[in-house]
Scaffold this motif. Structure first.
Motif, short mmCIF file in Angstrom:
data_model
loop_
_atom_site.label_atom_id
_atom_site.label_comp_id
_atom_site.label_asym_id
_atom_site.label_seq_id
_atom_site.Cartn_x
_atom_site.Cartn_y
_atom_site.Cartn_z
N UNK A 2 1.11 -0.97 -0.39
CA UNK A 2 0.04 0.14 0.27
C UNK A 2 0.90 1.16 0.02
N UNK A 3 1.52 1.12 0.89
CA UNK A 3 3.09 2.52 0.48
C UNK A 3 3.42 2.87 -1.10
N UNK A 4 3.82 1.24 -1.83
CA UNK A 4 3.82 1.23 -2.80
C UNK A 4 2.72 2.48 -3.85
N UNK A 5 2.27 1.66 -3.37
CA UNK A 5 1.06 2.23 -4.23
C UNK A 5 0.77 3.60 -4.10
N UNK A 6 1.28 4.22 -3.13
CA UNK A 6 0.39 5.31 -1.93
C UNK A 6 1.29 6.02 -2.99
#
Length: 270
Positions: free
Chosen positions: A229-233
């Protein structure tokens, strides 16, 4: 199992609330991806559009029906493409923030809209209590009250073609969620910061935030089945900032442990 409630509202019953252009197409695109890219029997996707997306239907779907079917270790995705609105409370230095369903009354936002401080935490608590391992709330709405985006000022407050190929019949077979570790926790991913506008692009046929979110979710990742989710964000934030000359910057608020979403790769061309 992935449970998703996807809400997209272009039209509002109260004519004092301006219509949107691309919220419904955003919701349709995301729900279509989830339904076609995740194997049948491993997803439960509910799409609420315009007249279906009343406050009662949204509250019943998320607060009553969803906790009744969520099982231990399931993942829940809640998505809203709609107006947001601020409204001043009795205290002059504090604002309430609202998501605006189809049947919100402009002069009665407190009674007819969804309170971000009151209603949303209750959803998260009920879903966690039902056993959901990961709950992600995605908002393509904003609460600035400024003109020109997915927001409007509440009555008490003072002063390219649509995405190609994402449902292509030649796309890969739907993926299975079995064996995927999607982490745990709760997260809210918002299209913009509190004083910014969440913009739509009629040329793209989508909100700018959702357009780049869909691209990030469907980007090929060397065979990876999940995206952190951090990469997606980070990817979405960089793309939105670049597309808007830094006038819009998504925000991620989390209490997570290694949270991920399924990769739906091959769906949207660059």
């Amino acid at each position: 199992m992935l449970h998703a409630v996807i809400v997209g509202i272009n039209a509002y019953r109260d004519r004092a609330i301006p219509p949107l252009s691309c919220a419904r197409s955003d919701a349709q695109a995301l729900s279509g991806l989830l339904r076609t890219r995740i194997r049948s029997g491993e997803h439960n996707v509910t799409l609420l559009e315009d007249e279906q997306a009343t406050r009662r239907n949204i509250m019943a779907t998320i607060g009553d029906e969803l906790p009744a079917v969520v099982e231990e270790n399931d993942t829940v995705l809640l998505y809203f493409a709609c107006h947001g609105s601020p409204e001043r409370r009795a205290s002059r230095d504090r604002r309430s923030l609202y998501l605006i369903p189809h049947d919100t009354e402009f002069q009665k936002i407190y009674a007819t809209a969804i309170d971000m401080e009151r209603d949303v935490p209750c959803w998260l608590e009920r879903l966690a209590g039902a056993g959901a391992r990961l709950v992600v709330l995605v908002l393509d709405a904003c609460f600035s009250g400024a003109a020109g985006g997915r927001t409007f000022m509440g009555p008490v407050l003072e002063s390219s073609p649509a995405l190609p190929g994402y449902l292509d019949l030649d796309d890969p077979e739907p993926m299975s969620l079995k064996g995927l570790d999607l982490g745990r926790g709760q997260a809210i991913l918002s299209a913009s910061d509190g004083d910014q506008v969440a913009m739509e692009s009629p040329a793209l046929g989508h909100g700018i935030f959702t357009y780049h979110l869909l691209k990030a979710l469907t980007r090929a990742r060397d065979g990876a089945r999940t995206v952190h989710l951090g990469v997606l964000y980070a990817e979405v934030c960089d793309a939105v900032r670049g597309a808007t000359n830094e006038r819009q910057e998504p925000v991620l608020s989390t209490r997570l442990r290694n949270a991920r979403l399924p990769c739906l790769s091959g769906a949207i061309s660059a």
